[in-house]
Design a protein around this motif. Structure first.
Motif, PDB file in Angstrom:
ATOM      1  N   ASP A  36       0.892  -1.214   0.126  1.00  0.00           N
ATOM      2  CA  ASP A  36       0.080  -0.022  -0.016  1.00  0.00           C
ATOM      3  C   ASP A  36       0.908   1.123  -0.179  1.00  0.00           C
ATOM      4  O   ASP A  36       0.364   2.382  -0.405  1.00  0.00           O
ATOM      5  N   THR A  37       2.079   1.154   0.611  1.00  0.00           N
ATOM      6  CA  THR A  37       3.003   2.462   0.676  1.00  0.00           C
ATOM      7  C   THR A  37       4.041   2.513  -0.230  1.00  0.00           C
ATOM      8  O   THR A  37       5.049   3.056  -0.171  1.00  0.00           O
ATOM      9  N   GLN A  38       3.996   1.680  -1.128  1.00  0.00           N
ATOM     10  CA  GLN A  38       5.101   1.523  -2.402  1.00  0.00           C
ATOM     11  C   GLN A  38       6.534   1.367  -1.720  1.00  0.00           C
ATOM     12  O   GLN A  38       7.593   2.206  -2.047  1.00  0.00           O
ATOM     13  N   GLN A  39       6.614   0.184  -0.631  1.00  0.00           N
ATOM     14  CA  GLN A  39       8.053   0.001  -0.406  1.00  0.00           C
ATOM     15  C   GLN A  39       8.620  -0.961  -1.104  1.00  0.00           C
ATOM     16  O   GLN A  39       9.842  -1.321  -1.146  1.00  0.00           O
ATOM     17  N   LEU A  40       8.052  -1.592  -2.193  1.00  0.00           N
ATOM     18  CA  LEU A  40       8.752  -2.501  -3.124  1.00  0.00           C
ATOM     19  C   LEU A  40       9.554  -1.828  -4.153  1.00  0.00           C
ATOM     20  O   LEU A  40       9.349  -0.644  -4.588  1.00  0.00           O
ATOM     21  N   ARG A  41      10.551  -2.608  -4.455  1.00  0.00           N
ATOM     22  CA  ARG A  41      11.437  -1.996  -5.454  1.00  0.00           C
ATOM     23  C   ARG A  41      11.789  -2.839  -6.546  1.00  0.00           C
ATOM     24  O   ARG A  41      11.917  -4.106  -6.237  1.00  0.00           O
ATOM     25  N   LEU A  42      11.974  -2.296  -7.688  1.00  0.00           N
ATOM     26  CA  LEU A  42      12.254  -3.112  -8.946  1.00  0.00           C
ATOM     27  C   LEU A  42      13.713  -3.109  -9.153  1.00  0.00           C
ATOM     28  O   LEU A  42      14.414  -2.000  -9.331  1.00  0.00           O
ATOM     29  N   TYR A  43      14.429  -4.183  -9.307  1.00  0.00           N
ATOM     30  CA  TYR A  43      15.866  -4.567  -9.485  1.00  0.00           C
ATOM     31  C   TYR A  43      16.165  -5.387 -10.816  1.00  0.00           C
ATOM     32  O   TYR A  43      15.150  -6.198 -10.897  1.00  0.00           O
ATOM     33  N   LEU A  44      17.112  -5.006 -11.582  1.00  0.00           N
ATOM     34  CA  LEU A  44      17.451  -5.777 -12.892  1.00  0.00           C
ATOM     35  C   LEU A  44      18.660  -6.292 -12.825  1.00  0.00           C
ATOM     36  O   LEU A  44      19.741  -5.530 -12.365  1.00  0.00           O
ATOM     37  N   GLN A  45      18.867  -7.566 -13.452  1.00  0.00           N
ATOM     38  CA  GLN A  45      20.191  -8.157 -13.570  1.00  0.00           C
ATOM     39  C   GLN A  45      20.410  -8.584 -14.712  1.00  0.00           C
ATOM     40  O   GLN A  45      19.450  -9.294 -15.621  1.00  0.00           O
ATOM     41  N   GLY A  46      21.190  -8.054 -15.394  1.00  0.00           N
ATOM     42  CA  GLY A  46      21.561  -8.206 -16.866  1.00  0.00           C
ATOM     43  C   GLY A  46      21.907  -9.469 -17.360  1.00  0.00           C
ATOM     44  O   GLY A  46      22.448 -10.298 -16.544  1.00  0.00           O
ATOM     45  N   GLN A  47      21.514  -9.784 -18.680  1.00  0.00           N
ATOM     46  CA  GLN A  47      21.801 -11.033 -19.250  1.00  0.00           C
ATOM     47  C   GLN A  47      22.599 -10.600 -20.504  1.00  0.00           C
ATOM     48  O   GLN A  47      22.111  -9.768 -21.341  1.00  0.00           O
ATOM     49  N   PHE A  48      23.337 -11.377 -20.834  1.00  0.00           N
ATOM     50  CA  PHE A  48      24.595 -11.193 -21.900  1.00  0.00           C
ATOM     51  C   PHE A  48      24.527 -12.287 -22.972  1.00  0.00           C
ATOM     52  O   PHE A  48      24.786 -13.594 -22.802  1.00  0.00           O
ATOM     53  N   ASP A  49      24.752 -12.385 -24.046  1.00  0.00           N
ATOM     54  CA  ASP A  49      24.897 -13.143 -25.143  1.00  0.00           C
ATOM     55  C   ASP A  49      26.298 -13.523 -25.103  1.00  0.00           C
ATOM     56  O   ASP A  49      27.310 -13.105 -24.234  1.00  0.00           O
ATOM     57  N   THR A  50      26.712 -14.656 -25.901  1.00  0.00           N
ATOM     58  CA  THR A  50      28.154 -15.113 -25.761  1.00  0.00           C
ATOM     59  C   THR A  50      29.276 -14.083 -26.163  1.00  0.00           C
ATOM     60  O   THR A  50      30.574 -14.382 -25.927  1.00  0.00           O
ATOM     61  N   SER A  51      28.948 -12.993 -26.870  1.00  0.00           N
ATOM     62  CA  SER A  51      29.892 -11.928 -27.422  1.00  0.00           C
ATOM     63  C   SER A  51      30.200 -10.946 -26.222  1.00  0.00           C
ATOM     64  O   SER A  51      31.030 -10.058 -26.400  1.00  0.00           O
ATOM     65  N   GLY A  52      29.258 -11.179 -25.127  1.00  0.00           N
ATOM     66  CA  GLY A  52      29.250 -10.030 -24.178  1.00  0.00           C
ATOM     67  C   GLY A  52      28.473  -9.022 -24.205  1.00  0.00           C
ATOM     68  O   GLY A  52      28.391  -8.222 -23.593  1.00  0.00           O
ATOM     69  N   ARG A  53      27.643  -8.851 -25.243  1.00  0.00           N
ATOM     70  CA  ARG A  53      26.518  -7.827 -25.672  1.00  0.00           C
ATOM     71  C   ARG A  53      25.433  -7.817 -24.371  1.00  0.00           C
ATOM     72  O   ARG A  53      24.834  -9.178 -24.316  1.00  0.00           O
ATOM     73  N   LEU A  54      24.778  -6.900 -24.046  1.00  0.00           N
ATOM     74  CA  LEU A  54      23.672  -7.048 -23.385  1.00  0.00           C
ATOM     75  C   LEU A  54      22.460  -7.430 -23.967  1.00  0.00           C
ATOM     76  O   LEU A  54      22.249  -6.627 -25.086  1.00  0.00           O
ATOM     77  N   ALA A  55      21.774  -8.424 -23.556  1.00  0.00           N
ATOM     78  CA  ALA A  55      20.810  -8.698 -24.533  1.00  0.00           C
ATOM     79  C   ALA A  55      19.062  -8.657 -23.870  1.00  0.00           C
ATOM     80  O   ALA A  55      18.349  -8.904 -24.371  1.00  0.00           O
ATOM     81  N   GLY A  56      19.522  -8.652 -22.389  1.00  0.00           N
ATOM     82  CA  GLY A  56      18.117  -8.405 -21.668  1.00  0.00           C
ATOM     83  C   GLY A  56      18.411  -8.449 -20.265  1.00  0.00           C
ATOM     84  O   GLY A  56      19.598  -7.981 -19.785  1.00  0.00           O
ATOM     85  N   ALA A  57      17.382  -8.664 -19.244  1.00  0.00           N
ATOM     86  CA  ALA A  57      17.551  -8.934 -17.940  1.00  0.00           C
ATOM     87  C   ALA A  57      16.745  -9.456 -17.266  1.00  0.00           C
ATOM     88  O   ALA A  57      15.257  -9.649 -17.808  1.00  0.00           O
ATOM     89  N   GLU A  58      16.996  -9.844 -16.057  1.00  0.00           N
ATOM     90  CA  GLU A  58      15.939 -10.704 -15.002  1.00  0.00           C
ATOM     91  C   GLU A  58      15.171  -9.698 -14.192  1.00  0.00           C
ATOM     92  O   GLU A  58      16.136  -8.848 -13.649  1.00  0.00           O
ATOM     93  N   VAL A  59      14.042  -9.643 -13.991  1.00  0.00           N
ATOM     94  CA  VAL A  59      13.212  -8.562 -13.142  1.00  0.00           C
ATOM     95  C   VAL A  59      13.201  -9.131 -11.893  1.00  0.00           C
ATOM     96  O   VAL A  59      12.680 -10.314 -11.729  1.00  0.00           O
ATOM     97  N   LEU A  60      14.037  -8.648 -10.611  1.00  0.00           N
ATOM     98  CA  LEU A  60      13.811  -9.179  -9.360  1.00  0.00           C
ATOM     99  C   LEU A  60      13.163  -8.036  -8.504  1.00  0.00           C
ATOM    100  O   LEU A  60      12.946  -6.762  -8.776  1.00  0.00           O
ATOM    101  N   LEU A  61      12.620  -8.707  -7.226  1.00  0.00           N
ATOM    102  CA  LEU A  61      11.936  -7.918  -6.452  1.00  0.00           C
ATOM    103  C   LEU A  61      12.978  -7.432  -5.150  1.00  0.00           C
ATOM    104  O   LEU A  61      13.439  -8.296  -4.621  1.00  0.00           O
ATOM    105  N   ARG A  62      12.721  -6.267  -4.735  1.00  0.00           N
ATOM    106  CA  ARG A  62      13.357  -6.037  -3.489  1.00  0.00           C
ATOM    107  C   ARG A  62      12.404  -5.189  -2.369  1.00  0.00           C
ATOM    108  O   ARG A  62      11.485  -4.783  -3.147  1.00  0.00           O
TER     109      ARG A  62
END
Length: 677
Positions: free
Chosen positions: A439-465
């Motif tokens: 109700d009081t917006q204490q939740l936070r969104l965190y992202l952890q990057g996912q990379f392809d085999t060349s090291g390029r950022l391809a996406g992220a997993e959405v995590l909760l804090r």
């Protein structure tokens, strides 16, 4: 086949009857001519000439009839032989199909296949040759003992392998002069091979070897023989796929049910017997033992020393518990803890036994690889059925007793009592605070990057804090279990999903990044989930395939979940199996459910260490590739793990070594760099 032979025989008989009739007509006509000549001319010379001509003609006709008869017999015999070969081949095929359905080991199946091949094709030389990693051919098994284990180097095999790759089989009646076999000339000459029939063995579309039939005499291979051998090669490919799946299943099952370090069962491995204890209604004590001092051993002597200490403790426990009557169960729990169930003891006798046998384990000095070490033992005890009537509650209360035992000097032993139920009050308080957090917006969104085999950022997993007002930033492990228990996981999951869709349709709209969001069982069972998700897709207007919903693989056996997963895929959303390999059920259900991605659990990635192979990880990657799924590895913590996974074909990588979970603003700053690192 039989009707063809019958028609052929009728045709032959009719032809023979026509020849005989012609012969009789000629003889009769010639005889009549002779008689008339004698009657009118009375010439003996003419009579002899006519008789000689008749005899010559009759001889020629008889020879023709004999030749046709022999040809007919040969054709008839060939038809009968073809029919018999077909019957033998069908029977052999049936036998091999039956063997394929059994859980035969590899050697037994291969041996049966070779003997059946030799029987059907009438050859003495039949063998199985497999390709090594360096493309050399090695004889895995042969009916000729001297060939077993023989290795043919890769030099000169290009023509032979190219022929098998482009065509289903290689057939030759003049092996020693066949250009495709130029690299095998020495082998063919030394073994006096004249004719060959080889069929390639393909696994996952890749040539892995061949079934080889060889003849030391000139021979023409029949079409039905070639077809039969190709069928056997197909069965062998099926067996190889089945064997590989069985091996992966066995490895996964053993890893989940058996701890290799301590040689004890895991909790999952003990569950069936624990539930059997509950069903028997006989009282028993459940003990949880926490080992102290292992962290110090790991830090000072290394992980192998810590594993050795656990092995020694497990062996000593087995030794000291053998004196008790009844079935004693011992297992290993996560976080340096052990589980023991002891039936048929009173509290007092168990207390004495624990003090005398178990707690004294910590009195002496342990030697690990020759180095003296100190270990501490804290024991929490619960009683069935007095403290709880199910395994989960017994374990929870034993854990609570262990925490109390750590403060109970000098004995480090605690029995669960109702006074230790503060954890229940804590859970109740936690539920109230979670509702306030929503109700009081204490939740936070965190992202952890996912990379392809060349090291390029391809996406992220959405995590909760959770930004707790008193305890600070909390990870999901501190509150997710209570959220699921209280049902709050649904509104929390909905909030995370809304935030992810807003990002994909907002600041990430012009990128091709994907976001992976965990979805709980309760969310999937919510009748409004599909409708709500459809509205989110319409509202934010991004390509649905950029949203990946992660579900745990144990969900696959949940009744009614198939229709929900199919409905999600119909929206264009991609599905991923999270923590792949820890639920075991996936190997049986994976092909029945349409998923797009599997995530290799961190416990398997942790097994990747320098100078050690990780066959289970390789098998999971190969399984994913065989099913044409994207494979993501999570929990990567070193460059060696990253290199190993990339080398073995993983598609995407995630872990602290590459990027830690971070707030959305910090993640978005990655987009300003070329690689996102």
């Amino acid at each position: 086949m039989i009707s063809d032979i019958v028609r052929r025989l009728h045709h032959l008989r009719g032809e023979h009857r026509r020849n005989i009739a012609l012969f009789c007509a000629l003889v009769a006509g010639s005889g009549l001519a002779v008689l008339m000549s004698l009657f009118f001319d009375g010439s003996m010379t003419g009579l002899l000439i006519v008789i000689g001509g008749v005899i010559l003609l009759a001889t020629l006709l008889l020879r023709r009839m004999a030749r046709q008869t022999r040809d007919s017999i040969r054709q008839w015999q060939a038809l009968l032989n073809a029919q018999q070969r077909q019957a033998d081949q069908q029977e052999a095929w049936r036998r091999m199909r039956e063997l394929l359905q059994r859980d035969l080991d590899e050697d037994a199946f291969l041996r049966a296949l070779l003997h059946t091949t030799a029987e059907v094709l009438g050859v003495e030389r039949a063998g199985l040759w497999f390709l090594d990693e360096d493309r050399a051919l090695t004889c895995r098994m042969s009916l000729i003992d001297s060939l077993n284990g023989l290795r043919l180097p890769p030099n000169g095999l290009d023509g032979y392998l190219a022929s098998l790759t482009c065509n289903p089989c290689l057939v030759t009646s003049d092996a020693q002069h066949d250009e495709r076999l130029a690299g095998l000339r020495d082998y063919l000459r030394d073994n006096r091979i004249q004719a060959m029939l080889d069929v390639g063995i393909f696994v996952g579309g890749e040539l892995r070897g061949a079934i080889c039939c060889e003849s030391t005499h000139p021979r023409e291979w029949q079409g039905d023989e070639i077809t039969s051998l190709m069928g056997f090669a197909g069965l062998l490919s099926q067996f190889s796929e089945s064997l590989r799946r069985r091996e992966v299943e066995h490895d996964l099952y053993r890893q989940l049910h058996h701890d290799e370090v301590s040689d004890l069962a895991t909790l999952k491995g003990l569950l069936e017997r624990l539930h059997a204890l509950i069903r028997s209604h006989d009282p028993f004590h459940l003990l949880v033992i926490r080992l102290g001092g292992l962290s110090h051993i790991n830090e000072t002597l290394g992980q192998q020393a810590g594993d050795e200490a656990i092995r020694q403790v497990a062996d000593k426990l087995k030794e000291r518990l053998t004196e008790l009557q009844g079935e004693i169960l011992i297992g290993r729990l996560p976080a340096n803890r052990l589980l023991i169930t002891i039936p048929g003891q009173t509290d007092d006798s168990l207390r004495r036994y624990c003090l005398q046998r178990l707690l004294t384990l910590g009195d002496g000095t342990w030697r690990v690889f020759g180095t003296p070490c100190q270990l501490r033992f804290n024991i929490g005890v619960t009683r069935y059925p007095y403290d709880a009537s199910d395994i989960e509650s017994l374990l929870q209360r034993a854990e609570l007793a262990v925490q109390h035992a750590r403060e109970t000097l000098p004995h480090h032993l605690a029995f669960y009592t109702s006074q230790l139920s503060d954890w229940e009050h804590r859970l109740s308080r936690l539920e109230r605070e979670l509702r306030t957090a929503l109700d009081t917006q204490q939740l936070r969104l965190y992202l952890q990057g996912q990379f392809d085999t060349s090291g390029r950022l391809a996406g992220a997993e959405v995590l909760l804090r959770w930004q707790h007002p008193r305890e600070g930033l909390l990870a999901p492990g501190s509150f997710i279990a209570e959220a699921e228990h209280s049902g709050l996981i649904r509104p929390m999951g909905q909030w995370v999903l809304e935030q992810a869709c807003a990002l994909l349709g907002g600041v990430l709209r012009d990128s091709d990044l994907t976001l992976s969001v965990n979805v709980s069982v309760q969310q999937l069972h919510d009748d409004a989930f599909i409708t709500t998700l459809t509205h989110l897709l319409d509202r934010h207007g991004f390509a649905p395939h950029r949203l990946i919903l992660e579900v745990v693989e144990s969900l696959l056996v949940t009744p009614g979940v198939a229709s929900r997963l199919n409905a999600l895929r119909a929206l264009g959303i991609r599905l991923a199996l999270d923590d792949f390999g820890t639920g075991y059920s996936s190997l049986r259900y994976l092909q029945d459910f349409q998923v797009d991605e599997i995530k290799i659990d961190k416990i398997f990635v942790d097994a990747i260490k320098e100078r050690q192979d990780a066959p289970l990880v390789r098998s999971i990657i190969a399984l994913g590739k065989a099913l044409e799924l994207r494979v993501v590895a999570e929990g990567i913590e070193s460059a060696f793990q990253q290199d190993y996974l990339v080398t073995n074909g993983v598609d995407f990588l995630q872990g602290y070594y590459l990027a830690r979970p971070e707030p959305v603003d910090a993640f978005l700053r990655r987009l300003d760099t070329p690689s996102g690192r």
